[in-house]
Design a protein around this motif. Sequence first.
Motif, PDB file in Angstrom:
ATOM      1  N   PRO A 172     -27.859 -21.480  63.612  1.00  0.00           N
ATOM      2  CA  PRO A 172     -27.915 -20.198  64.328  1.00  0.00           C
ATOM      3  C   PRO A 172     -28.729 -19.126  63.627  1.00  0.00           C
ATOM      4  O   PRO A 172     -29.149 -18.156  64.259  1.00  0.00           O
ATOM      5  CB  PRO A 172     -26.435 -19.791  64.431  1.00  0.00           C
ATOM      6  N   THR A 173     -28.995 -19.280  62.327  1.00  0.00           N
ATOM      7  CA  THR A 173     -29.742 -18.252  61.587  1.00  0.00           C
ATOM      8  C   THR A 173     -31.234 -18.578  61.485  1.00  0.00           C
ATOM      9  O   THR A 173     -31.983 -17.826  60.869  1.00  0.00           O
ATOM     10  CB  THR A 173     -29.182 -18.093  60.163  1.00  0.00           C
ATOM     11  N   LEU A 174     -31.672 -19.698  62.075  1.00  0.00           N
ATOM     12  CA  LEU A 174     -33.064 -20.090  61.953  1.00  0.00           C
ATOM     13  C   LEU A 174     -33.970 -19.070  62.633  1.00  0.00           C
ATOM     14  O   LEU A 174     -33.769 -18.705  63.790  1.00  0.00           O
ATOM     15  CB  LEU A 174     -33.287 -21.468  62.585  1.00  0.00           C
ATOM     16  N   ASP A 175     -34.973 -18.590  61.894  1.00  0.00           N
ATOM     17  CA  ASP A 175     -35.916 -17.592  62.396  1.00  0.00           C
ATOM     18  C   ASP A 175     -37.286 -18.244  62.529  1.00  0.00           C
ATOM     19  O   ASP A 175     -37.965 -18.493  61.539  1.00  0.00           O
ATOM     20  CB  ASP A 175     -35.976 -16.405  61.432  1.00  0.00           C
ATOM     21  N   TYR A 176     -37.702 -18.540  63.779  1.00  0.00           N
ATOM     22  CA  TYR A 176     -38.985 -19.204  64.001  1.00  0.00           C
ATOM     23  C   TYR A 176     -40.168 -18.268  63.772  1.00  0.00           C
ATOM     24  O   TYR A 176     -41.309 -18.703  63.756  1.00  0.00           O
ATOM     25  CB  TYR A 176     -39.058 -19.753  65.431  1.00  0.00           C
ATOM     26  N   SER A 177     -39.912 -16.995  63.607  1.00  0.00           N
ATOM     27  CA  SER A 177     -41.009 -16.044  63.420  1.00  0.00           C
ATOM     28  C   SER A 177     -41.417 -15.899  61.964  1.00  0.00           C
ATOM     29  O   SER A 177     -42.332 -15.158  61.648  1.00  0.00           O
ATOM     30  CB  SER A 177     -40.609 -14.669  63.968  1.00  0.00           C
ATOM     31  N   LYS A 178     -40.731 -16.594  61.042  1.00  0.00           N
ATOM     32  CA  LYS A 178     -41.043 -16.447  59.618  1.00  0.00           C
ATOM     33  C   LYS A 178     -42.223 -17.321  59.226  1.00  0.00           C
ATOM     34  O   LYS A 178     -42.114 -18.277  58.481  1.00  0.00           O
ATOM     35  CB  LYS A 178     -39.823 -16.780  58.755  1.00  0.00           C
ATOM     36  N   PHE A 179     -43.373 -16.987  59.811  1.00  0.00           N
ATOM     37  CA  PHE A 179     -44.600 -17.662  59.444  1.00  0.00           C
ATOM     38  C   PHE A 179     -45.267 -16.870  58.327  1.00  0.00           C
ATOM     39  O   PHE A 179     -44.811 -15.813  57.927  1.00  0.00           O
ATOM     40  CB  PHE A 179     -45.548 -17.771  60.643  1.00  0.00           C
ATOM     41  N   LEU A 180     -46.393 -17.383  57.835  1.00  0.00           N
ATOM     42  CA  LEU A 180     -47.127 -16.667  56.802  1.00  0.00           C
ATOM     43  C   LEU A 180     -47.651 -15.341  57.345  1.00  0.00           C
ATOM     44  O   LEU A 180     -48.094 -15.261  58.495  1.00  0.00           O
ATOM     45  CB  LEU A 180     -48.304 -17.514  56.314  1.00  0.00           C
ATOM     46  N   PRO A 181     -47.604 -14.271  56.548  1.00  0.00           N
ATOM     47  CA  PRO A 181     -48.059 -12.961  57.025  1.00  0.00           C
ATOM     48  C   PRO A 181     -49.560 -12.956  57.277  1.00  0.00           C
ATOM     49  O   PRO A 181     -50.330 -13.601  56.571  1.00  0.00           O
ATOM     50  CB  PRO A 181     -47.685 -12.020  55.872  1.00  0.00           C
ATOM     51  N   GLN A 182     -49.970 -12.225  58.324  1.00  0.00           N
ATOM     52  CA  GLN A 182     -51.389 -12.073  58.623  1.00  0.00           C
ATOM     53  C   GLN A 182     -51.981 -10.959  57.762  1.00  0.00           C
ATOM     54  O   GLN A 182     -51.334  -9.944  57.519  1.00  0.00           O
ATOM     55  CB  GLN A 182     -51.605 -11.762  60.113  1.00  0.00           C
ATOM     56  N   ILE A 183     -53.218 -11.131  57.316  1.00  0.00           N
ATOM     57  CA  ILE A 183     -53.853 -10.167  56.430  1.00  0.00           C
ATOM     58  C   ILE A 183     -55.307  -9.959  56.830  1.00  0.00           C
ATOM     59  O   ILE A 183     -55.867 -10.749  57.575  1.00  0.00           O
ATOM     60  CB  ILE A 183     -53.815 -10.656  54.959  1.00  0.00           C
ATOM     61  N   ALA A 184     -55.903  -8.879  56.330  1.00  0.00           N
ATOM     62  CA  ALA A 184     -57.331  -8.629  56.510  1.00  0.00           C
ATOM     63  C   ALA A 184     -58.071  -9.192  55.301  1.00  0.00           C
ATOM     64  O   ALA A 184     -57.740  -8.865  54.152  1.00  0.00           O
ATOM     65  CB  ALA A 184     -57.593  -7.138  56.654  1.00  0.00           C
ATOM     66  N   THR A 220     -48.798 -16.353  47.677  1.00  0.00           N
ATOM     67  CA  THR A 220     -48.614 -16.086  49.110  1.00  0.00           C
ATOM     68  C   THR A 220     -49.853 -15.450  49.709  1.00  0.00           C
ATOM     69  O   THR A 220     -50.234 -15.748  50.851  1.00  0.00           O
ATOM     70  CB  THR A 220     -47.387 -15.182  49.333  1.00  0.00           C
ATOM     71  N   VAL A 221     -50.491 -14.587  48.941  1.00  0.00           N
ATOM     72  CA  VAL A 221     -51.740 -13.979  49.412  1.00  0.00           C
ATOM     73  C   VAL A 221     -52.798 -15.065  49.632  1.00  0.00           C
ATOM     74  O   VAL A 221     -53.530 -15.059  50.630  1.00  0.00           O
ATOM     75  CB  VAL A 221     -52.239 -12.928  48.407  1.00  0.00           C
ATOM     76  N   ALA A 222     -52.870 -16.015  48.710  1.00  0.00           N
ATOM     77  CA  ALA A 222     -53.829 -17.113  48.853  1.00  0.00           C
ATOM     78  C   ALA A 222     -53.515 -17.952  50.088  1.00  0.00           C
ATOM     79  O   ALA A 222     -54.423 -18.349  50.839  1.00  0.00           O
ATOM     80  CB  ALA A 222     -53.813 -17.983  47.599  1.00  0.00           C
ATOM     81  N   MET A 223     -52.243 -18.237  50.331  1.00  0.00           N
ATOM     82  CA  MET A 223     -51.858 -19.024  51.502  1.00  0.00           C
ATOM     83  C   MET A 223     -52.209 -18.285  52.794  1.00  0.00           C
ATOM     84  O   MET A 223     -52.715 -18.877  53.754  1.00  0.00           O
ATOM     85  CB  MET A 223     -50.355 -19.315  51.458  1.00  0.00           C
ATOM     86  N   SER A 224     -51.969 -16.962  52.817  1.00  0.00           N
ATOM     87  CA  SER A 224     -52.293 -16.163  53.993  1.00  0.00           C
ATOM     88  C   SER A 224     -53.797 -16.106  54.207  1.00  0.00           C
ATOM     89  O   SER A 224     -54.280 -16.086  55.353  1.00  0.00           O
ATOM     90  CB  SER A 224     -51.727 -14.754  53.843  1.00  0.00           C
ATOM     91  N   TYR A 225     -54.546 -16.081  53.120  1.00  0.00           N
ATOM     92  CA  TYR A 225     -56.002 -16.105  53.196  1.00  0.00           C
ATOM     93  C   TYR A 225     -56.483 -17.393  53.886  1.00  0.00           C
ATOM     94  O   TYR A 225     -57.356 -17.358  54.750  1.00  0.00           O
ATOM     95  CB  TYR A 225     -56.582 -16.002  51.786  1.00  0.00           C
ATOM     96  N   VAL A 226     -55.905 -18.521  53.505  1.00  0.00           N
ATOM     97  CA  VAL A 226     -56.279 -19.808  54.105  1.00  0.00           C
ATOM     98  C   VAL A 226     -55.989 -19.799  55.602  1.00  0.00           C
ATOM     99  O   VAL A 226     -56.820 -20.224  56.421  1.00  0.00           O
ATOM    100  CB  VAL A 226     -55.532 -20.970  53.422  1.00  0.00           C
TER     101      VAL A 226
END
Length: 523
Positions: free
Chosen positions: A311-323, A362-368
Amino acid sequence: MGGSPSKDPVTPWSKAEILGPYVVTSVQHAKVDVVFLHGLTGHREKTWTAEGETEPWLKTLLPKDLPTARIITYGYDADVLHLTRVAGQNTIREHAKTLINDLSALRTDTVGRPIIFVVHSLGGLVIQEALQICTNPNDEAQSDLLSSTRGVAFLGTPHAGSDLEKFATAVINIVRIAKNPNKKLLGVLRRNSEILANIKDGFLTMVMRRLQDRQNSLRPIELHAFIEEQPVDFLKRRVVEPDSAKIPGYNYDTIPANHMNMTKFSTASDLGYQRLLNRLKRWIGDEIKDDDSIKSQHVNQLREKIGERCPTLDYSKFLPQIALSDIEGSLEWFVNSSEYGAWKRADSSKLLIHGQRGDGKTVAMSYVLKCLDLEHPFGRQRDIASIFCSSKNSELEMVSSLACQLLQKNNIRTTVERQIVRILKSEHGVHLSDLWNLLKSLIETTELETILLIDGIDKLDKHERSSFLRNFHQIGQEVDGKSVPMRVLISSETRGDIMEELAHYSVIDRDKERRGTSLEKRF
């Protein structure tokens, strides 16, 4: 979008061989297979070629009007005498079996892709027999052909309802235009017409049963008859009269030509071509709409089912979008690394970034992720799923998130559809093994490359993490064994157990990169 035409050369006639399947036009990431099947004494290309033309309209006209379709024509040796026998070589049943085997082999890498058949004359009985053979539940390839069939367009195929005499007359007329039969052969044909009628009746019964029983997500098979408008001169009548060509309970169109010429179109403005094309477009359009609707429905139902356990699963917790402009300068250690360069170029590659907390993983992952989106902003060239891990995530939640993301983007194949239905129908809830199998099928059956980005794997509970990585490694091995393109990028704080679990990955050590940068500055 249909993709670009294949660059493989396609000759107007396949001179060396006229039997079996022949891909007239192929497209990348086709949405549907359209298969053409000729009748008695027909030819897999000449049957579909107008007088005075050197190429079939399947090649010159249809690809422009059906850009999402792979177009296939099939040839078989339709001997008049043997085709109508009860048993033996070259009977309808033997041709049907060969057709099934040949199409199954051709579709090895496209299992689940919808199929539409366009059949002429007694070729209609061959496809009817073939689809009845495919009701065998123990043969996966045959089951796929049947479950993938969305429609059959019959051009001049006799049906005649329950009137066996009309059916037999139509069969004899077809043979008369193919061969000058003697009285003995006509007698054999009339007696064996009952066998052919049984094929037709069995097929229609199967179609009606499938229409009434929507279990296992099998969609109805659409049927449409095309009737010849003009007589054949020497018969002074139409070969297959309207009452015989019509399918009880189904719509029909007419084609302004005789039985032999109703398959031959010179231009896109030919009325017969327009009527057939409109029917194919309707079926293909409905198929794409239905696929999107069912896909959305399956995703929502699966999420609800998983939500009962998590019940606590959050499908919106993807990697943050960045510029990209905000962070490119701080990622030289990552962007310029040979490991990341190799990962980008490879069809199948696995890379681990590890280091200390707060050092830019995390910044590197979001960059990819941002770079992948920018490479193909308007079209899908790959299936991407990403996870931003937290300490609350379980293995079940991790697999569920990956599967649901891919399911949302993926063209659902028959094997995947059946797995989802089994999960949804289970009275015992969602099993972890079912979700792993679903994830593996989604990766294996897509026509695109799969890319999985998992950030912060170290945040998971050690037991959950170990089990996840072990099972993830197992499906990775199975996928690699089938040469399916998949790239994986994982980030983590430096942990001994994680390094051991991912020892087969290429590695970017952030601490090592930092030490190297410090030394360069010093000297």
